[in-house]
Design an enzyme around this catalytic site. Structure first.
Site, PDB file in Angstrom:
ATOM      1  CD  GLN A   1      -2.953  -1.169   2.241  1.00 26.10           C
ATOM      2  OE1 GLN A   1      -3.457  -0.110   2.584  1.00 26.10           O
ATOM      3  NE2 GLN A   1      -3.326  -2.330   2.730  1.00 26.10           N
TER       4      GLN A   1
ATOM      5  CE  LYS B   1       2.961   1.910   6.668  1.00 29.40           C
ATOM      6  NZ  LYS B   1       2.701   0.510   7.116  1.00 29.40           N
TER       7      LYS B   1
ATOM      8  CD  GLU C   1      -0.479  -0.888   5.340  1.00 27.17           C
ATOM      9  OE1 GLU C   1       0.212   0.137   5.380  1.00 27.17           O
ATOM     10  OE2 GLU C   1      -0.009  -2.050   5.354  1.00 27.17           O
TER      11      GLU C   1
ATOM     12  CB  ALA D   1      11.880   7.617  13.667  1.00 32.82           C
ATOM     13  CG  PHE D   2      13.648   6.700   7.103  1.00 34.73           C
ATOM     14  CD1 PHE D   2      12.318   6.802   6.762  1.00 34.73           C
ATOM     15  CD2 PHE D   2      14.569   6.237   6.156  1.00 34.73           C
ATOM     16  CE1 PHE D   2      11.888   6.437   5.487  1.00 34.73           C
ATOM     17  CE2 PHE D   2      14.139   5.874   4.889  1.00 34.73           C
ATOM     18  CZ  PHE D   2      12.801   5.972   4.550  1.00 34.73           C
ATOM     19  CG  LEU D   3      14.011   1.059  10.421  1.00 34.45           C
ATOM     20  CD1 LEU D   3      13.469  -0.047   9.527  1.00 34.45           C
ATOM     21  CD2 LEU D   3      14.475   0.489  11.757  1.00 34.45           C
TER      22      LEU D   3
ATOM     23  CG  ASP E   1      -0.082  -7.838   7.243  1.00 31.20           C
ATOM     24  OD1 ASP E   1       0.058  -8.846   6.524  1.00 31.20           O
ATOM     25  OD2 ASP E   1       0.230  -6.691   6.868  1.00 31.20           O
TER      26      ASP E   1
ATOM     27  CD  GLU F   1      12.857  -5.629   7.630  1.00 30.37           C
ATOM     28  OE1 GLU F   1      13.828  -4.856   7.736  1.00 30.37           O
ATOM     29  OE2 GLU F   1      11.903  -5.425   6.856  1.00 30.37           O
TER      30      GLU F   1
ATOM     31  CG  ASP G   1       3.671  -3.669   7.929  1.00 30.64           C
ATOM     32  OD1 ASP G   1       2.816  -2.764   7.882  1.00 30.64           O
ATOM     33  OD2 ASP G   1       3.668  -4.642   7.158  1.00 30.64           O
TER      34      ASP G   1
HETATM   35  N1  LIG Z   1      10.525   3.290   9.869  1.00 28.36           N
HETATM   36  C1  LIG Z   1      11.032   2.794   8.737  1.00 28.36           C
HETATM   37  N2  LIG Z   1      12.097   3.344   8.147  1.00 28.36           N
HETATM   38  C2  LIG Z   1      12.616   2.836   7.025  1.00 28.36           C
HETATM   39  N3  LIG Z   1      12.141   1.761   6.396  1.00 28.36           N
HETATM   40  C3  LIG Z   1      11.074   1.167   6.943  1.00 28.36           C
HETATM   41  C4  LIG Z   1      10.456   1.637   8.130  1.00 28.36           C
HETATM   42  N4  LIG Z   1       9.418   0.836   8.430  1.00 28.36           N
HETATM   43  C5  LIG Z   1       9.383  -0.094   7.477  1.00 28.36           C
HETATM   44  N5  LIG Z   1      10.371   0.083   6.569  1.00 28.36           N
HETATM   45  C6  LIG Z   1      10.673  -0.746   5.418  1.00 28.36           C
HETATM   46  O1  LIG Z   1       9.710  -0.523   4.421  1.00 28.36           O
HETATM   47  C7  LIG Z   1       9.167  -1.745   3.973  1.00 28.36           C
HETATM   48  C8  LIG Z   1       7.670  -1.632   3.859  1.00 28.36           C
HETATM   49  O2  LIG Z   1       7.122  -1.183   5.085  1.00 28.36           O
HETATM   50  P1  LIG Z   1       5.773  -1.757   5.662  1.00 28.36           P
HETATM   51  O3  LIG Z   1       5.971  -3.206   5.944  1.00 28.36           O
HETATM   52  O4  LIG Z   1       5.340  -0.878   6.758  1.00 28.36           O
HETATM   53  O5  LIG Z   1       4.809  -1.550   4.419  1.00 28.36           O
HETATM   54  P2  LIG Z   1       3.791  -2.529   3.753  1.00 28.36           P
HETATM   55  O6  LIG Z   1       3.190  -1.831   2.586  1.00 28.36           O
HETATM   56  O7  LIG Z   1       2.874  -3.038   4.773  1.00 28.36           O
HETATM   57  O8  LIG Z   1       4.734  -3.684   3.235  1.00 28.36           O
HETATM   58  P3  LIG Z   1       4.334  -5.190   3.016  1.00 28.36           P
HETATM   59  O9  LIG Z   1       3.218  -5.177   2.058  1.00 28.36           O
HETATM   60  O10 LIG Z   1       5.605  -5.791   2.481  1.00 28.36           O
HETATM   61  O11 LIG Z   1       3.941  -5.720   4.356  1.00 28.36           O
HETATM   62  C9  LIG Z   1       9.580  -2.803   4.972  1.00 28.36           C
HETATM   63  O12 LIG Z   1      10.107  -3.914   4.265  1.00 28.36           O
HETATM   64  C10 LIG Z   1      10.620  -2.179   5.828  1.00 28.36           C
HETATM   65  O13 LIG Z   1      11.880  -2.795   5.589  1.00 28.36           O
HETATM   66 MN   LIG Z   2       2.465  -4.905   5.650  1.00 27.58          MN
END
Ligand SMILES: Nc1ncnc2c1ncn2[C@@H]1O[C@H](COP(=O)(O)OP(=O)(O)OP(=O)(O)O)[C@@H](O)[C@H]1O
Ligand SMILES: [Mn+2]
Length: 367
Positions: free
Chosen positions: A53, A69, A90, A173-175, A241, A246, A261
């Site tokens: 998403q 988001k 979401e 916050a960004f990783l 979900d 990680e 997530d």
């Molecule tokens: N705070 C963050 N900072 C940087 N990268 C992030 C952060 N949170 C998540 N990510 C990365 O971004 C990717 C997608 O994030 P997230 O899982 O929240 O989205 P998603 O759309 O639900 O993805 P998926 O459909 O794969 O579950 C993850 O694989 C993760 O490695």
């Molecule tokens: Mn997800």
């Protein structure tokens, strides 16, 4: 590399990440970081590729970044009854609330998340890169909208629109970058099937846990107990979900799993999805410190809902959660505790050893 005094709060936060947790209890950098993300000037916005998403990367003037988001629905909207966990929308407020919950439970494995209300024209449209800009349009009621590009819900009928010109969202916050802090991705042993007719192995075999506990990394160290913590967190929020998780590679295998997530939590306040507790129900173990924390929220002066209300009160988009979700938290704490009680009575009856189910070890800081 540079003077510590010149670091941004995000950089300070990232440097403080340890093998055991993302941040220390009561570390003041957390609130400073939340406040920066909620107030600092944004200079560029683009879509984060990958994932199902829409998510935007927000660049701030000081070069910090956050993961955005957008809000799609009012707080009261529940998961659509005919949606599977993997087609659920979401919810930005679930990301905010789960950060607070993770912190209150003493895990500190979720990145800080704050709410913020943006001006969709000056803080997204005018700062968007070309790719994102292409998906902007004006709706019949004259609001600015965009839909981005992604696997689910990135089309005109699922657009994100200003209301009329403001848009609320969550800012995580960004990783640390993949170069600075490379991560290892693990398949969750209790992953769901992600198929509308198929079941996963753990749903069909009652002694599934005996398989899991024999294989690395679950056969040693903290990891199995960390999965129990994750299932507690997910059961409390109703998040189904959790397909992967990680860890940071530099810390090896005996390190904490990141709680990432959480957008699909807090969708069904009137149902408690016990299958989310399957890891705990099937393994009958829980970390002693987690059990103590749950007991404190159950029997102590401050219930979990009170602690959450208090913790989230200062968020810019408070109230973060619809009240029934807070009521659900207290009810679900009770259900986890009775599951632990059932485990105890099962294991104490057959032999005189220490009940296996209780948990043994903290293994958080020193082991
Ligand atoms: N705070 C963050 N900072 C940087 N990268 C992030 C952060 N949170 C998540 N990510 C990365 O971004 C990717 C997608 O994030 P997230 O899982 O929240 O989205 P998603 O759309 O639900 O993805 P998926 O459909 O794969 O579950 C993850 O694989 C993760 O490695
Ligand atoms: Mn997800």
């Amino acid at each position: 590399m540079g003077d510590v005094n010149n670091l941004t709060n995000l950089e300070k936060f990232q440097r403080g990440i340890s093998k055991h947790e993302l941040y220390r209890e009561n570390d003041p950098v957390v609130n400073s970081l939340l406040s920066d993300m909620a107030n600092n000037k944004i200079v560029k916005v683009y879509q984060k590729e990958g994932g199902t998403q829409i998510k935007l990367v927000i660049d701030y003037e000081n070069k910090d970044e956050a993961l955005f988001k957008p809000m799609r629905f009012p707080r009261e909207q529940q998961t659509l009854p005919n949606h599977f966990y993997f087609t659920d929308f979401e919810r930005h407020n679930a990301e905010i609330a789960t950060f607070h919950l993770d912190k209150l439970l003493g895990f500190r494995r979720a990145m800080p998340v704050t709410g913020r209300t943006l001006n969709i024209t000056t803080e997204i449209y005018e700062l968007a890169d070309d790719e994102l800009l292409k998906t902007f349009f004006v709706s019949p009621s004259n609001n600015k909208c965009f839909h981005g590009k992604c696997t689910y819900y990135c089309d005109t009928s699922h657009a994100i629109c200003g209301n009329p010109d403001t848009l609320e969202g969550s800012f995580a916050a960004f990783l640390p970058s993949k170069e600075m802090g490379p991560r290892k991705v693990w398949r969750h042993p209790w992953r769901r099937s992600y198929h509308k007719r198929r079941k996963a192995q753990w749903e069909q075999e009652s002694d599934y846990c005996t398989l899991v506990r024999d294989i690395a990394p679950y056969n040693t160290g903290r990891r199995l107990l960390d999965l129990m913590d994750m299932s507690v967190l997910d059961f409390l929020t109703g998040n189904m979900d959790r397909h992967h998780y990680e860890t940071f590679r530099v810390f090896g295998n005996d390190t904490f799993p990141l709680h990432l997530d959480h957008g699909r939590g807090f969708g069904r306040p009137f149902d408690d999805e016990l299958t989310i507790l399957a890891p705990l129900l099937q393994c009958c173990v829980i970390r002693s410190s987690t059990l103590e924390t749950l007991l404190r929220f159950h029997t102590g002066e401050k219930r979990l809902s009170d602690a959450m209300r208090e913790s989230m009160a200062s968020d810019p988009v408070a109230p973060v959660l619809w009240e029934p979700h807070l009521v659900a938290l207290d009810r679900r704490v009770g259900k986890i505790l009775s599951a632990v009680r059932d485990c105890l009575s099962k294991t104490t009856s057959d032999d005189s050893e220490l009940p296996k189910s209780i948990v043994v070890d903290g293994s958080r800081r020193d082991s």
